[in-house]
Scaffold this motif. Structure first.
Motif, PDB file in Angstrom:
ATOM      1  N   GLN A  97     -24.910  23.254 -41.410  1.00  0.00           N
ATOM      2  CA  GLN A  97     -25.106  24.599 -40.876  1.00  0.00           C
ATOM      3  C   GLN A  97     -24.373  25.582 -41.778  1.00  0.00           C
ATOM      4  O   GLN A  97     -23.142  25.537 -41.877  1.00  0.00           O
ATOM      5  N   ASP A  98     -25.104  26.455 -42.411  1.00  0.00           N
ATOM      6  CA  ASP A  98     -24.487  27.359 -43.386  1.00  0.00           C
ATOM      7  C   ASP A  98     -23.429  28.258 -42.773  1.00  0.00           C
ATOM      8  O   ASP A  98     -22.550  28.764 -43.495  1.00  0.00           O
TER       9      ASP A  98
ATOM     10  N   ASN B 158     -30.179  25.534 -36.990  1.00  0.00           N
ATOM     11  CA  ASN B 158     -30.089  26.748 -37.792  1.00  0.00           C
ATOM     12  C   ASN B 158     -31.164  27.763 -37.418  1.00  0.00           C
ATOM     13  O   ASN B 158     -32.227  27.400 -36.893  1.00  0.00           O
TER      14      ASN B 158
ATOM     15  N   VAL C 292     -31.655  30.819 -42.137  1.00  0.00           N
ATOM     16  CA  VAL C 292     -30.780  29.834 -42.775  1.00  0.00           C
ATOM     17  C   VAL C 292     -31.607  28.668 -43.307  1.00  0.00           C
ATOM     18  O   VAL C 292     -31.375  28.174 -44.425  1.00  0.00           O
ATOM     19  N   SER C 293     -32.596  28.217 -42.529  1.00  0.00           N
ATOM     20  CA  SER C 293     -33.463  27.122 -42.993  1.00  0.00           C
ATOM     21  C   SER C 293     -34.199  27.520 -44.262  1.00  0.00           C
ATOM     22  O   SER C 293     -34.359  26.717 -45.181  1.00  0.00           O
TER      23      SER C 293
ATOM     24  N   GLN D 286     -31.669  27.262 -47.129  1.00  0.00           N
ATOM     25  CA  GLN D 286     -31.415  25.867 -47.503  1.00  0.00           C
ATOM     26  C   GLN D 286     -32.588  25.282 -48.269  1.00  0.00           C
ATOM     27  O   GLN D 286     -32.411  24.557 -49.255  1.00  0.00           O
TER      28      GLN D 286
END
Length: 467
Positions: free
Chosen positions: A276-277, A311, A315-316, A319
């Motif tokens: 998770q960022d 997320n 965020v996804s 990534q």
């Protein structure tokens, strides 16, 4: 690869309408590979396998989800991998009701016929889950045969091995059958401590041996089927193999996936890189696990599996961009939970999926309708079995060229199986316990060598010296 996991614990696979919607959604998103949960807990969301159908009130009677996914996805140019939980046996809160299920025949109450993985005190639940013990030869054979039945009966593009490991916690493997075998093969007496390095290494090898058996049997049946594993990335990433051997992946759940890629056992390594960022260190951990996997890839393709469910879609997206820029493929977990708002905050799955689609595909998003037409690497290998009146596991087997050059060394599993991959074509001799057999590899694929019966050696006592 642009992939999507489709699990069997919610909508997506239970009815023809759900499958049709799922395949349409995947196509609209630009997905080229579906990882479809097939063997869930020693049961199948399919009709033609050696394990019973899944007990699920939402599964339409007589419906074969895997067959329907294959029909619809292949028509759209989407590949389908049968995603299988290898060591998963059941859940105490939701048991399979079929009298032929493995836990009905070899479950916790089966005494010496139990195949269940246990802690030192005999307990066997990990949460509510029950696992099979890869150190029990009959259990290992059962797990291999269940997967091979799917390979034989369905036109799948690949298999993905999940839960190909021990449960979390390190205190596992203490079934009476596995302990007896360990003592016999190693000569060690008593019950090993969980921290005993010989015991830990022995258990780790049981997992690798099971991978080897499944993969070589699959390639023997269908050389063009991709072999894949969903692999663990616990904690901080290692910089090299020495660092990996200090990781929880290697020392706790006993999954030595770098050895699998470097030996040529898996064609596709899909990291369960569930970071998770917004959590400290996770952004760097995500990137560095990807970097490490590429450094030990061997011939294998590598894809970053990301946790859509943990997320936000933004965020996804980030990534995914970083994974693709680093040279990896991408797989999202999962169709049922395409964002954290679906997983935790009550957002509907259709709404969450649409938000994800827009984030990944619009305004320069990284997901485009990219076809994935790559073929799996070409392998030439050998699968064989050593039969003995005593224990068949742990016997050292060598593969050598006609001139005697060592090509590889391995050990037999608990059923006597051994195997080698990526061997040169030509004569290949196998040697074990002073015996040898030579065959010819004439084409790519896996050759099945005849069973080798080890001849017993009579132990002659030494003569007493004369006075």
């Amino acid at each position: 690869m642009r992939g999507l996991w489709v699990d069997a614990f919610g909508p997506g696979l239970k009815t023809p309408a759900q499958v049709a919607q799922m395949v349409k959604d995947a196509h609209d998103l630009g997905i080229n590979t579906l990882f479809v949960q097939t063997i869930r807990r020693a049961d199948c969301l399919c009709s033609r396998s050696s394990v019973p159908r899944a007990t699920d009130a939402d599964l339409a009677p007589g419906f074969d989800p895997l067959a329907e996914v294959l029909r619809l996805a292949h028509a759209q140019g989407i590949r389908v991998f049968a995603w299988v939980s290898v060591t998963g046996a059941g859940n105490a809160a939701a048991p399979n009701l079929n009298p032929q299920h493995v836990l009905k025949l070899h479950g916790p109450a089966a005494g010496l016929n139990s195949w269940v993985n246990r802690r030192p005190d005999g307990s066997y639940l990990e949460g509510s889950d029950i696992w099979l013990d890869a150190g029990i030869p009959q259990a290992a054979d059962y797990m291999a045969q269940s997967i091979l039945s799917v390979v034989k009966n369905y036109d799948i593009d690949g298999i993905q091995l999940d839960r190909i490991r021990y449960p979390d916690g390190g205190m596992w493997g203490y079934s009476s059958a596995a302990l007896a075998r360990y003592r016999s093969e190693t000569g060690n007496k008593g019950t090993p401590l969980p921290s005993d390095p010989t015991w830990i290494n022995w258990k780790r090898e049981q997992i690798t041996a099971l991978v080897r058996r499944i993969v070589l049997e699959t390639r023997r049946l269908k050389p063009n089927v991709w072999t894949s594993a969903a692999t663990i990335t616990y904690g901080a990433p290692p910089a090299d193999l020495s660092g990996f051997e200090k990781s929880r992946t290697y020392s706790d759940v006993l999954q030595n996936w770098p050895a699998w890629t470097q030996e040529g056992l898996i064609d596709l390594n899909v990291l369960m890189n569930y970071k998770q960022d917004l959590v400290p260190n996770h952004t760097q951990w995500f990137d560095d696990w990807n970097k490490f996997a590429l450094s030990v890839r061997g011939k294998a393709e590598v894809a970053a599996g990301t946790a859509l469910y943990l997320n936000s879609p933004d965020v996804s997206r980030n990534q995914m961009q970083r994974a693709l820029s680093a040279g990896l493929g991408w797989v999202g977990y999962a169709y049922r939970t395409p964002g954290v708002d679906v997983y935790k905050n009550g957002q509907s799955q259709p709404r969450g999926f649409e938000v994800l689609r827009k984030s990944l595909t619009q305004n320069g998003g990284p997901l485009t309708a990219t076809p994935w037409k790559l073929s799996p690497p070409v392998h030439s290998g050998v699968l064989g079995r050593v039969i003995s009146s005593s224990d068949m596991g742990g016997k050292v087997v060598e593969a050598r060229s006609a001139g005697g050059t060592l090509l590889g060394k391995t050990t037999t599993d608990g059923n006597g199986y051994y195997g080698f991959t990526d061997l040169p074509l030509g004569a290949v001799e196998v040697r074990v316990a002073g015996q040898r057999w030579q065959g010819q590899l004439t084409q790519a694929g896996v050759a099945r060598y005849p069973d080798l019966l080890l001849k017993g050696t009579q132990i002659i006592p030494a003569l007493k010296s004369r006075p």
